[in-house]
Design a protein around this motif. Structure first.
Motif, PDB file in Angstrom:
ATOM      1  N   MET A  76      34.353  35.812  52.909  1.00 31.57           N
ATOM      2  CA  MET A  76      33.566  35.841  51.681  1.00 31.57           C
ATOM      3  C   MET A  76      34.412  36.147  50.444  1.00 31.57           C
ATOM      4  N   VAL A  77      35.694  36.510  50.601  1.00 32.97           N
ATOM      5  CA  VAL A  77      36.552  36.853  49.462  1.00 32.97           C
ATOM      6  C   VAL A  77      36.646  35.725  48.433  1.00 32.97           C
ATOM      7  N   PRO A  78      36.863  34.463  48.838  1.00 31.97           N
ATOM      8  CA  PRO A  78      36.979  33.419  47.811  1.00 31.97           C
ATOM      9  C   PRO A  78      35.687  33.180  47.021  1.00 31.97           C
ATOM     10  N   PHE A  79      34.566  33.602  47.559  1.00 28.66           N
ATOM     11  CA  PHE A  79      33.283  33.311  46.926  1.00 28.66           C
ATOM     12  C   PHE A  79      32.697  34.494  46.157  1.00 28.66           C
ATOM     13  N   HIS A  80      33.244  35.679  46.356  1.00 30.52           N
ATOM     14  CA  HIS A  80      32.729  36.867  45.669  1.00 30.52           C
ATOM     15  C   HIS A  80      33.398  36.980  44.299  1.00 30.52           C
ATOM     16  N   PRO A  81      32.631  37.280  43.251  1.00 34.74           N
ATOM     17  CA  PRO A  81      33.222  37.343  41.911  1.00 34.74           C
ATOM     18  C   PRO A  81      34.295  38.425  41.741  1.00 34.74           C
ATOM     19  N   ARG A  82      34.230  39.514  42.503  1.00 34.85           N
ATOM     20  CA  ARG A  82      35.232  40.576  42.420  1.00 34.85           C
ATOM     21  C   ARG A  82      36.199  40.553  43.608  1.00 34.85           C
ATOM     22  N   LYS A  83      36.242  39.434  44.327  1.00 31.99           N
ATOM     23  CA  LYS A  83      37.126  39.245  45.484  1.00 31.99           C
ATOM     24  C   LYS A  83      36.914  40.317  46.549  1.00 31.99           C
ATOM     25  N   LYS A  84      35.678  40.653  46.813  1.00 34.27           N
ATOM     26  CA  LYS A  84      35.339  41.657  47.822  1.00 34.27           C
ATOM     27  C   LYS A  84      35.106  40.988  49.167  1.00 34.27           C
ATOM     28  N   ALA A  85      35.576  41.638  50.212  1.00 35.26           N
ATOM     29  CA  ALA A  85      35.289  41.221  51.581  1.00 35.26           C
ATOM     30  C   ALA A  85      34.075  41.997  52.063  1.00 35.26           C
ATOM     31  N   LEU A  86      33.512  41.563  53.162  1.00 35.34           N
ATOM     32  CA  LEU A  86      32.347  42.232  53.726  1.00 35.34           C
ATOM     33  C   LEU A  86      32.637  43.707  53.988  1.00 35.34           C
ATOM     34  N   GLN A  87      33.818  44.007  54.522  1.00 29.14           N
ATOM     35  CA  GLN A  87      34.160  45.395  54.815  1.00 29.14           C
ATOM     36  C   GLN A  87      34.304  46.225  53.539  1.00 29.14           C
ATOM     37  N   ASP A  88      34.703  45.608  52.436  1.00 24.49           N
ATOM     38  CA  ASP A  88      34.766  46.323  51.154  1.00 24.49           C
ATOM     39  C   ASP A  88      33.371  46.750  50.708  1.00 24.49           C
ATOM     40  N   LEU A  89      32.417  45.852  50.848  1.00 22.27           N
ATOM     41  CA  LEU A  89      31.055  46.139  50.402  1.00 22.27           C
ATOM     42  C   LEU A  89      30.394  47.220  51.254  1.00 22.27           C
ATOM     43  N   PHE A  90      30.545  47.134  52.574  1.00 16.65           N
ATOM     44  CA  PHE A  90      29.918  48.113  53.467  1.00 16.65           C
ATOM     45  C   PHE A  90      30.517  49.510  53.335  1.00 16.65           C
ATOM     46  N   SER A  91      31.819  49.587  53.127  1.00 15.18           N
ATOM     47  CA  SER A  91      32.481  50.898  53.119  1.00 15.18           C
ATOM     48  C   SER A  91      32.739  51.429  51.707  1.00 15.18           C
ATOM     49  N   HIS A  92      32.287  50.722  50.691  1.00 16.62           N
ATOM     50  CA  HIS A  92      32.496  51.127  49.289  1.00 16.62           C
ATOM     51  C   HIS A  92      33.976  51.335  49.000  1.00 16.62           C
ATOM     52  N   THR A  93      34.772  50.370  49.459  1.00 21.63           N
ATOM     53  CA  THR A  93      36.216  50.402  49.231  1.00 21.63           C
ATOM     54  C   THR A  93      36.625  49.116  48.537  1.00 21.63           C
ATOM     55  N   THR A  94      37.864  49.052  48.181  1.00 19.73           N
ATOM     56  CA  THR A  94      38.412  47.830  47.607  1.00 19.73           C
ATOM     57  C   THR A  94      39.842  47.673  48.092  1.00 19.73           C
ATOM     58  N   THR A  95      40.303  46.448  48.125  1.00 15.72           N
ATOM     59  CA  THR A  95      41.688  46.175  48.472  1.00 15.72           C
ATOM     60  C   THR A  95      42.346  45.580  47.241  1.00 15.72           C
ATOM     61  N   ALA A  96      43.384  46.237  46.784  1.00 13.25           N
ATOM     62  CA  ALA A  96      44.062  45.834  45.560  1.00 13.25           C
ATOM     63  C   ALA A  96      45.525  45.579  45.863  1.00 13.25           C
ATOM     64  N   TYR A  97      46.150  44.784  45.007  1.00 12.58           N
ATOM     65  CA  TYR A  97      47.594  44.638  45.153  1.00 12.58           C
ATOM     66  C   TYR A  97      48.270  45.171  43.900  1.00 12.58           C
ATOM     67  N   ARG A  98      49.473  45.640  44.114  1.00 19.85           N
ATOM     68  CA  ARG A  98      50.242  46.314  43.080  1.00 19.85           C
ATOM     69  C   ARG A  98      51.109  45.321  42.340  1.00 19.85           C
ATOM     70  N   VAL A  99      50.951  45.261  41.045  1.00 16.50           N
ATOM     71  CA  VAL A  99      51.719  44.344  40.212  1.00 16.50           C
ATOM     72  C   VAL A  99      52.639  45.169  39.325  1.00 16.50           C
ATOM     73  N   LYS A 100      53.934  44.931  39.420  1.00 15.16           N
ATOM     74  CA  LYS A 100      54.866  45.640  38.533  1.00 15.16           C
ATOM     75  C   LYS A 100      54.949  44.882  37.229  1.00 15.16           C
ATOM     76  N   LYS A 101      54.899  45.624  36.120  1.00 17.57           N
ATOM     77  CA  LYS A 101      54.992  45.002  34.789  1.00 17.57           C
ATOM     78  C   LYS A 101      56.425  44.777  34.393  1.00 17.57           C
TER      79      LYS A 101
END
Length: 158
Positions: free
Chosen positions: A133-158
């Motif tokens: 569901m990640v490609p279709f969710h507006p905030r790129k959330k997976a099912l496990q993100d929604l159920f556990s109130h978590t998010t998966t982020a990646y680190r971008v160096k400026k």
């Protein structure tokens, strides 16, 4: 393409670091890395199970298939599987497969996950199907993100 910044607790207090929602392919690649690690962990756990059966029972019991379909042995292997993810998520927000992709899994408020959060995330994300569901969710959330109130982020160096 505009990326939304996330607030993530960083123990290193680096100021030139930005966190953005992790996309589908980064998550899939991290999952593939984790699968390789999990296969080796489960193989080692299986060898330990066989050694225990041989030590306490006999070689004949092992050959008769005492471990085949044994619920306790299966629960042991599942606990190894959950232990890998639970320890990784609660002690740094990353599995070994997430590190090369600079991914972090944290609560939506940016704090580290608890064991309860890890358990919810593990159960709702079994076999990686929640990633679909990640490609279709507006905030790129997976099912496990929604159920556990978590998010998966990646680190971008400026």
């Amino acid at each position: 393409m505009k990326k939304d910044s996330l607030k993530v607790s960083d123990e290193k207090n680096e100021t030139n670091v930005e966190y953005c929602e992790a996309g589908f392919w980064r998550r899939v690649m991290a999952l593939l890395y984790d699968i390789l690690i999990l296969v080796s962990l489960i193989l080692v756990a299986g060898v330990i199970g066989v050694a225990v059966v041989m030590a306490f029972l006999s070689k004949e019991a092992l050959e008769s298939g005492v471990l085949y379909g044994n619920i306790w042995f299966r629960l042991f292997l599942i606990s190894v599987w959950f232990g890998y993810y639970g320890l990784s998520w609660t002690r740094g927000g990353q599995t070994l497969g997430m590190k090369p992709w600079r991914l972090y899994s944290v609560k939506t408020n940016g704090k580290p996950m608890s064991w309860k959060d890890s358990g919810l995330r593990f159960i709702s994300g079994l076999f990686g199907l929640g990633l679909l569901m990640v490609p279709f969710h507006p905030r790129k959330k997976a099912l496990q993100d929604l159920f556990s109130h978590t998010t998966t982020a990646y680190r971008v160096k400026k």
